[in-house]
Design a protein around this motif. Structure first.
Motif, PDB file in Angstrom:
ATOM      1  N   LEU A  37       0.820  -1.210   0.000  1.00 43.89           N
ATOM      2  CA  LEU A  37       0.000   0.000   0.000  1.00 43.89           C
ATOM      3  C   LEU A  37       0.856   1.263   0.000  1.00 43.89           C
ATOM      4  CD1 LEU A  37      -2.885  -0.939   2.475  1.00 43.89           C
ATOM      5  CD2 LEU A  37      -2.959  -0.855  -0.025  1.00 43.89           C
ATOM      6  N   THR A  38       1.948   1.240   0.736  1.00 45.53           N
ATOM      7  CA  THR A  38       2.828   2.413   0.794  1.00 45.53           C
ATOM      8  C   THR A  38       3.397   2.728  -0.582  1.00 45.53           C
ATOM      9  OG1 THR A  38       3.404   1.931   3.093  1.00 45.53           O
ATOM     10  CG2 THR A  38       4.872   3.410   1.894  1.00 45.53           C
ATOM     11  N   VAL A  39       3.906   1.717  -1.251  1.00 52.33           N
ATOM     12  CA  VAL A  39       4.480   1.941  -2.582  1.00 52.33           C
ATOM     13  C   VAL A  39       3.396   2.381  -3.567  1.00 52.33           C
ATOM     14  CG1 VAL A  39       5.596   0.796  -4.542  1.00 52.33           C
ATOM     15  CG2 VAL A  39       6.462   0.429  -2.236  1.00 52.33           C
ATOM     16  N   LEU A  40       2.236   1.725  -3.524  1.00 51.49           N
ATOM     17  CA  LEU A  40       1.155   2.124  -4.434  1.00 51.49           C
ATOM     18  C   LEU A  40       0.735   3.573  -4.219  1.00 51.49           C
ATOM     19  CD1 LEU A  40      -1.191  -0.999  -4.491  1.00 51.49           C
ATOM     20  CD2 LEU A  40       0.145  -0.085  -6.391  1.00 51.49           C
ATOM     21  N   TYR A  41       0.423   3.922  -2.982  1.00 50.30           N
ATOM     22  CA  TYR A  41      -0.119   5.246  -2.697  1.00 50.30           C
ATOM     23  C   TYR A  41       0.907   6.370  -2.757  1.00 50.30           C
ATOM     24  CZ  TYR A  41      -4.943   4.144  -1.694  1.00 50.30           C
ATOM     25  OH  TYR A  41      -6.263   3.791  -1.829  1.00 50.30           O
ATOM     26  N   ASP A  48      -4.590  12.292  -5.319  1.00 51.53           N
ATOM     27  CA  ASP A  48      -4.178  13.484  -4.581  1.00 51.53           C
ATOM     28  C   ASP A  48      -5.316  13.903  -3.656  1.00 51.53           C
ATOM     29  OD1 ASP A  48      -3.353  15.967  -3.665  1.00 51.53           O
ATOM     30  OD2 ASP A  48      -2.933  16.768  -5.648  1.00 51.53           O
ATOM     31  N   PRO A  49      -5.076  13.953  -2.352  1.00 53.55           N
ATOM     32  CA  PRO A  49      -6.141  14.340  -1.428  1.00 53.55           C
ATOM     33  C   PRO A  49      -6.640  15.771  -1.664  1.00 53.55           C
ATOM     34  CG  PRO A  49      -4.050  14.135  -0.276  1.00 53.55           C
ATOM     35  CD  PRO A  49      -3.830  13.647  -1.667  1.00 53.55           C
ATOM     36  N   LYS A  50      -5.854  16.584  -2.346  1.00 52.33           N
ATOM     37  CA  LYS A  50      -6.290  17.949  -2.652  1.00 52.33           C
ATOM     38  C   LYS A  50      -7.225  17.991  -3.861  1.00 52.33           C
ATOM     39  CE  LYS A  50      -2.073  19.842  -0.749  1.00 52.33           C
ATOM     40  NZ  LYS A  50      -0.757  20.355  -1.059  1.00 52.33           N
ATOM     41  N   ARG A  57      -7.908  10.421 -11.767  1.00 51.35           N
ATOM     42  CA  ARG A  57      -7.260   9.761 -10.629  1.00 51.35           C
ATOM     43  C   ARG A  57      -7.399   8.245 -10.751  1.00 51.35           C
ATOM     44  NH1 ARG A  57     -12.191  10.944  -9.224  1.00 51.35           N
ATOM     45  NH2 ARG A  57     -13.441   9.491  -8.008  1.00 51.35           N
ATOM     46  N   ASP A  58      -6.490   7.545 -10.141  1.00 49.92           N
ATOM     47  CA  ASP A  58      -6.589   6.086 -10.067  1.00 49.92           C
ATOM     48  C   ASP A  58      -7.553   5.716  -8.956  1.00 49.92           C
ATOM     49  OD1 ASP A  58      -4.742   5.633 -12.109  1.00 49.92           O
ATOM     50  OD2 ASP A  58      -3.047   5.690 -10.721  1.00 49.92           O
ATOM     51  N   LEU A 111     -13.129   9.662  -1.180  1.00 49.90           N
ATOM     52  CA  LEU A 111     -12.701  10.108  -2.502  1.00 49.90           C
ATOM     53  C   LEU A 111     -13.767  10.936  -3.214  1.00 49.90           C
ATOM     54  CD1 LEU A 111     -10.947   6.846  -3.661  1.00 49.90           C
ATOM     55  CD2 LEU A 111      -9.911   8.917  -2.743  1.00 49.90           C
ATOM     56  N   GLN A 112     -14.932  11.041  -2.601  1.00 48.06           N
ATOM     57  CA  GLN A 112     -16.035  11.835  -3.132  1.00 48.06           C
ATOM     58  C   GLN A 112     -16.388  11.436  -4.561  1.00 48.06           C
ATOM     59  OE1 GLN A 112     -15.144  15.962  -2.513  1.00 48.06           O
ATOM     60  NE2 GLN A 112     -14.795  15.682  -0.350  1.00 48.06           N
ATOM     61  N   VAL A 113     -16.527  10.166  -4.764  1.00 55.17           N
ATOM     62  CA  VAL A 113     -16.915   9.649  -6.074  1.00 55.17           C
ATOM     63  C   VAL A 113     -18.417   9.775  -6.208  1.00 55.17           C
ATOM     64  CG1 VAL A 113     -16.993   7.593  -7.536  1.00 55.17           C
ATOM     65  CG2 VAL A 113     -14.998   8.069  -6.129  1.00 55.17           C
TER      66      VAL A 113
END
Length: 114
Positions: A37-41, A48-50, A57-58, A111-113
């Protein structure tokens, strides 16, 4: 120690604190995917949280519900929400459930999808 290693260490610490505080089990499931997860994110996913509504986005779906504390820790470390919110993990009044379907719904909201 590389930046990724430092992030992974922080995430591991967060997982253990969350699971201990809430008397949750499945620490092994969460700890076993920290590096992935660390490498992916932090290296590969275009996220991007912004800009949570960015159409380009992925998307990432974790179906391993017993590892939800790992995903929550990664999202907090990435800046999707403040880290202190993790103290509510699995609490009835908390923001973070520990089961996969609830986690998936939360991820969609974070993610507000639409």
């Amino acid at each position: 120690m590389t930046k990724t290693n430092t992030i992974a260490k922080n995430i591991r610490r967060s997982i253990l604190q969350m699971n201990h505080r809430s008397n949750a089990s499945h620490s092994g499931s969460a700890l076993s995917i920290v590096e992935l997860l660390t490498v992916l994110y932090f290296k590969y996913l275009n996220i991007d949280p912004k800009e949570p509504k960015n159409d380009k986005r992925d998307r990432f779906i974790l179906s391993k519900g017993h590892a939800s504390s790992a995903l929550y820790s990664v999202l907090a470390e990435k800046g999707f929400f403040q880290k202190h919110i993790l103290t509510n993990f699995t609490l009835i009044t908390g923001s973070f459930p520990d089961m996969s379907i609830k986690m998936l719904l939360l991820a969609w909201n974070v993610l507000q999808v639409h």
